[in-house]
Design an enzyme around this catalytic site. Structure first.
Site, PDB file in Angstrom:
ATOM      1  N   HIS A 146     -40.496  41.465  66.186  1.00 59.62           N
ATOM      2  CA  HIS A 146     -39.739  41.856  64.875  1.00 59.62           C
ATOM      3  C   HIS A 146     -40.664  42.290  63.796  1.00 59.62           C
ATOM      4  O   HIS A 146     -40.011  42.837  62.830  1.00 59.62           O
ATOM      5  CB  HIS A 146     -38.937  40.510  64.431  1.00 59.62           C
ATOM      6  CG  HIS A 146     -39.754  39.353  63.917  1.00 59.62           C
ATOM      7  ND1 HIS A 146     -40.284  38.426  64.686  1.00 59.62           N
ATOM      8  CD2 HIS A 146     -40.182  39.252  62.525  1.00 59.62           C
ATOM      9  CE1 HIS A 146     -41.086  37.492  63.814  1.00 59.62           C
ATOM     10  NE2 HIS A 146     -41.023  38.110  62.740  1.00 59.62           N
ATOM     11  N   SER A 166     -45.973  35.592  60.763  1.00 57.62           N
ATOM     12  CA  SER A 166     -45.504  36.184  62.286  1.00 57.62           C
ATOM     13  C   SER A 166     -46.566  36.775  63.041  1.00 57.62           C
ATOM     14  O   SER A 166     -46.925  38.012  62.372  1.00 57.62           O
ATOM     15  CB  SER A 166     -44.077  36.774  62.252  1.00 57.62           C
ATOM     16  OG  SER A 166     -43.093  36.099  61.667  1.00 57.62           O
ATOM     17  N   ASP A 224     -40.861  36.706  71.605  1.00 53.52           N
ATOM     18  CA  ASP A 224     -40.766  37.927  70.557  1.00 53.52           C
ATOM     19  C   ASP A 224     -42.244  38.287  70.466  1.00 53.52           C
ATOM     20  O   ASP A 224     -43.224  37.911  69.438  1.00 53.52           O
ATOM     21  CB  ASP A 224     -40.389  37.107  69.182  1.00 53.52           C
ATOM     22  CG  ASP A 224     -40.306  38.047  68.119  1.00 53.52           C
ATOM     23  OD1 ASP A 224     -40.826  39.262  68.227  1.00 53.52           O
ATOM     24  OD2 ASP A 224     -39.728  37.742  66.961  1.00 53.52           O
TER      25      ASP A 224
END
Length: 529
Positions: A340, A449, A376
């Site tokens: 993402h 992230s 992810d």
């Protein structure tokens, strides 16, 4: 000064007058011999009568700028051996509930408010309006908005003569902030909720590390030591290898919000620079008189380096324009990040912060998992070599409860380089004896992230951060509960790719077992990260 002595240096300051109710904060007694303390200037803002107090060049405010009926009370702790049975006029004595400390309250006077210009300049540069930072909660309030403009002001207060004589002798040991490094262990001390239930909350201790630094001589210190409202004005103390502490900063804001997200960090101002601003104004009539800090009273310059931080993997800033986050360098030219973060782009910009320099490198997205994959993950190839990278060793075993650090571009990382936050590995979930998810208690914010989860003791890479926890219904983010992809999930695939340069080896991440998908099922709801 040992940790057990820190609470005797901290106090609570309550300010009121005949027309306005009391406002309280924490404070630090910097010179017990003279009863001099320093606290945040925010409680005094309600009582300013000088309408020009916010002029850009203002450096000092003296008592005549405030209500002439200003009433200041200070609550502090003393050792039982120092307590006398007779209470002087203007003082109250509270019977102790512990066997170690007595609590006293005494009248005090305001000497002045000083504006820490270095902190103000660094603060304005870092916390731009576009970042949607807030340091006083979610409710719009005229007084609170005004307080946000006073974060760089600090009050110098002096206890009454008799009260000051009850304190210990000598001066507090303090240290320059210019030699601090990220990862240094620290202790924060303040009183949650100010003057509420001091027997329960007075001078509460919290441990953490220095997460980030900014400004001239590190005017801004960011720590993950957990503090609450009311601890503003409390002290931050750095720990040396012998377990002794030195005063390095004053708590400015116990937490902040960015874009309606609680970041779980504490904003601190360098005490060295507060002292420097006080002393630089001594060409005016000296308001400090005999409480001036002499060079012989300065704490020794101890080493506060965090050698283990230099062993942590190199983490970079990954920008796909619409999204940004962190990445971990796993070979000299490969970076792991999150799907993402790259957001479907084939080319991203990668920044490396190294010794106050920033190097921009173009990164090609070699692989990105499908949206349907529970993992992810994305893999980047750098077009140039980054400076002095630390390629991580991968941890093979995971021990819930062990100390870990998250290295990533959350908090102030986008502007100051990667931030560090400490915690423990709270959970490791395995299927068929293979770890598939890690959870930590480190504070993780937007921008983290793709960052590294590192074993504190060895610098080994445990995993990469995928998300924190967000209650979509309540619109609340929990930075201290986060989900990470174990490094062991990716280690074998990276090894195969390095040998074959066949990017298809990573496609196995798109065809994981249903049990793995079930573990990561909360990813179906869009994460804040």
């Amino acid at each position: 000064m040992e940790v057990k002595d820190i609470e005797t240096c901290c106090c609570v300051v309550t300010v009121s007058d005949s027309t306005k109710g009391p406002v309280s904060c924490s404070g630090v007694i910097v010179n017990p011999r003279t009863g001099t303390l320093i606290c945040t200037g925010l409680p005094f803002s309600r009582f300013i009568t000088d309408k020009m107090f916010l002029s850009a060049d203002r450096r000092l405010m003296f008592p005549h700028s405030f209500s002439n009926k200003l009433n200041i009370r200070v609550s502090f702790s003393i050792q039982p051996s120092l307590e006398t049975q007779q209470c002087a006029q203007g003082e109250t004595f509270t019977a102790p509930r512990s066997h170690t400390l007595y609590h006293r309250e005494a009248a005090a006077e305001l000497l002045m408010l000083v504006n820490c210009l270095q902190f103000k300049q660094a603060f304005q540069a870092l916390f731009q309006e576009s970042g949607q930072w807030r340091f006083h909660g979610e409710v719009d309030d005229e007084e609170l908005n005004r307080d946000a403009q006073l974060l760089s002001w600090f009050a110098v207060v002096k206890l009454g003569e008799v009260a000051g004589s009850s304190l210990s002798t000598g001066t507090i040991s303090w240290q320059s902030s210019s030699c601090l490094q990220k990862g240094c262990p620290v202790v924060a001390c303040g009183s949650p909720f100010g003057d509420l239930c001091l027997d329960l909350f007075g001078s509460t201790i919290s441990r953490g590390i220095i997460s980030n630094l900014a400004g001239e001589d590190n005017a801004i210190i960011l720590t993950d030591a957990r503090c609450l409202p009311g601890t503003e004005g409390g002290g931050l103390f750095v720990m040396n290898t012998a377990g002794r502490s030195h005063f390095i900063g004053l708590i400015v804001s116990p937490f902040g919000w960015k874009s309606h997200e609680w970041i779980g960090l504490t904003l601190v101002c360098s005490i060295q620079l507060i002292f420097s601003n006080i002393l630089s104004c001594m060409n005016t009539p000296d308001p400090l008189q005999d409480v001036r800090l002499h060079p012989r009273e300065v704490g020794s310059q101890i080493s506060t380096s965090a050698p283990e931080a230099s062993r942590y993997p190199t983490v970079c800033y990954v920008d796909s324009r619409q999204h940004w986050g962190s990445g971990v360098v796993v070979t000299s030219d490969l970076v792991l990040t999150c799907r993402h973060v790259v957001n479907g782009k084939s080319i991203v910009n990668v920044k490396f912060h190294h010794r106050n320099r920033v190097q921009d490198i173009t990164g090609d997205v070699l692989f990105s998992t499908r949206v349907s994959s529970p993992y992810d993950v994305a893999l980047l190839q750098l077009r140039d070599s980054p400076p002095d990278v630390v390629v991580p060793r991968t941890a093979q075993k995971f021990h819930p409860g062990e100390s870990v650090v998250v290295v990533g571009y959350g908090g102030l990382g986008q502007r100051c380089g990667p931030s560090l936050t400490c915690g423990v590995l709270s959970k490791a979930i395995s299927l068929n004896n293979e770890p598939v998810m890690l959870q930590t208690t480190c504070a993780v914010q937007a921008g983290s992230s793709g960052g590294a989860v590192v074993r504190t003791s060895s610098g080994e890479l445990l995993g990469i951060v995928a998300s924190n926890t967000r209650d979509l219904a309540a619109k609340v983010t929990y930075p201290h509960l986060n989900f990470c992809i174990p490094a062991t999930v990716l280690q074998r695939l990276l090894h195969q790719f390095n040998q074959t340069r066949d990017i298809n080896v990573f496609k196995v991440l798109d065809t994981t077992e249903e049990d793995v998908r079930r573990v990561w099922r909360l990813q179906d709801a869009q994460s804040k990260l």
